[in-house]
Design a protein around this motif. Structure first.
Motif, PDB file in Angstrom:
ATOM      1  N   LYS A 108       0.850  -1.188   0.000  1.00  0.00           N
ATOM      2  CA  LYS A 108       0.000   0.000   0.000  1.00  0.00           C
ATOM      3  C   LYS A 108       0.891   1.245   0.000  1.00  0.00           C
ATOM      4  O   LYS A 108       1.778   1.365   0.839  1.00  0.00           O
ATOM      5  CB  LYS A 108      -0.924   0.023   1.226  1.00  0.00           C
ATOM      6  CG  LYS A 108      -1.949  -1.098   1.241  1.00  0.00           C
ATOM      7  CD  LYS A 108      -2.854  -0.990   2.459  1.00  0.00           C
ATOM      8  CE  LYS A 108      -3.899  -2.101   2.463  1.00  0.00           C
ATOM      9  NZ  LYS A 108      -4.786  -2.012   3.657  1.00  0.00           N
ATOM     10  N   GLN A 116       3.896   7.442   2.290  1.00  0.00           N
ATOM     11  CA  GLN A 116       3.897   6.329   3.228  1.00  0.00           C
ATOM     12  C   GLN A 116       3.817   5.020   2.444  1.00  0.00           C
ATOM     13  O   GLN A 116       3.006   4.894   1.517  1.00  0.00           O
ATOM     14  CB  GLN A 116       2.707   6.415   4.186  1.00  0.00           C
ATOM     15  CG  GLN A 116       2.729   7.622   5.110  1.00  0.00           C
ATOM     16  CD  GLN A 116       1.492   7.709   5.987  1.00  0.00           C
ATOM     17  OE1 GLN A 116       0.423   7.230   5.625  1.00  0.00           O
ATOM     18  NE2 GLN A 116       1.635   8.318   7.156  1.00  0.00           N
ATOM     19  N   GLU A 160       3.466   0.835   2.985  1.00  0.00           N
ATOM     20  CA  GLU A 160       3.219  -0.310   3.861  1.00  0.00           C
ATOM     21  C   GLU A 160       3.416  -1.573   3.045  1.00  0.00           C
ATOM     22  O   GLU A 160       2.807  -1.743   1.988  1.00  0.00           O
ATOM     23  CB  GLU A 160       1.797  -0.275   4.413  1.00  0.00           C
ATOM     24  CG  GLU A 160       1.459   0.966   5.227  1.00  0.00           C
ATOM     25  CD  GLU A 160       0.010   0.967   5.665  1.00  0.00           C
ATOM     26  OE1 GLU A 160      -0.456  -0.085   6.172  1.00  0.00           O
ATOM     27  OE2 GLU A 160      -0.673   1.996   5.470  1.00  0.00           O
TER      28      GLU A 160
END
Length: 206
Positions: free
Chosen positions: A84, A97, A99
């Protein structure tokens, strides 16, 4: 960005996306494409492919603060292998970000996730994966702006040892097959890559 290191464009691609490429830039750049095409016409919006999707909205917790004069624009990539990627688009930079679970052979500027921070220095990473992405291998559109100033040159000569400078220059020249400011800026990264305020600090040199 007050002369701090900042991200202004990213691209996600490779075999796990079956050759597709998702590219996101700052709000000012207007870049939000899949395979070079603007596939999300409005805001909010979404684009779906088999096994992955890109959503464009204002949802998500901002990692820092919303910069003054900006509206919240967030790109959510839900990708294969449980990856992600969330991109918070601001006018002249982005927060990113990622993940994901550890992948075989994973390495890069974020490290190799072997639990040993000691081998995640800029010099160690360059030794493993190369100085930078070669121009012939980059997936990004456009051409990177290489900044090299007399202040950066002076800082490198004062604060980076001759041995480290020579090692960085050799590594950058060998890997990039270039010279001039491309190698100079790469050597600067070799010396100060762990310091996000290096360029701001360079401005203190007259």
């Amino acid at each position: 960005t007050e002369h701090l290191a900042a991200t202004n464009q990213i691209v996600v691609g490779g075999a796990f996306l079956h050759g597709h490429k998702i590219e996101v830039g700052t709000l000012d750049s207007g870049i939000l494409t899949v395979d070079g095409r603007a596939v999300i016409a409005g805001f909010p919006g979404a684009y779906h492919q088999e096994g992955w999707s890109v959503t464009y909205d204002s949802e998500g917790n901002v990692p820092d603060v919303i910069p003054e004069g900006n509206e919240k624009r967030v790109v959510h990539m839900t990708l294969p292998l449980g990856v992600k990627v969330t991109v918070f688009q601001w006018k002249n930079y982005m927060d990113v970000q990622i993940e994901m679970s550890k992948q075989p052979g994973q390495d890069g500027v974020c490290g190799n996730f072997n639990g040993n921070q000691g081998d995640d220095t800029t010099q160690a990473i360059m030794a493993r994966v190369g100085a930078r992405v070669r121009p012939s291998e980059t997936l990004l559109s456009g051409q990177a702006l290489i900044e090299w100033t007399p202040q950066m040159d002076k800082m490198m000569r004062v604060e980076c040892s001759a041995t480290t400078r020579a090692a960085g220059h050799a590594k950058c020249t060998q890997y990039l097959g270039a010279n001039g400011n491309v190698v100079n800026s790469c050597t600067f990264d070799y010396c100060f890559g762990m310091n996000v305020r290096a360029r701001k600090h360079a401005k203190t040199y007259a």
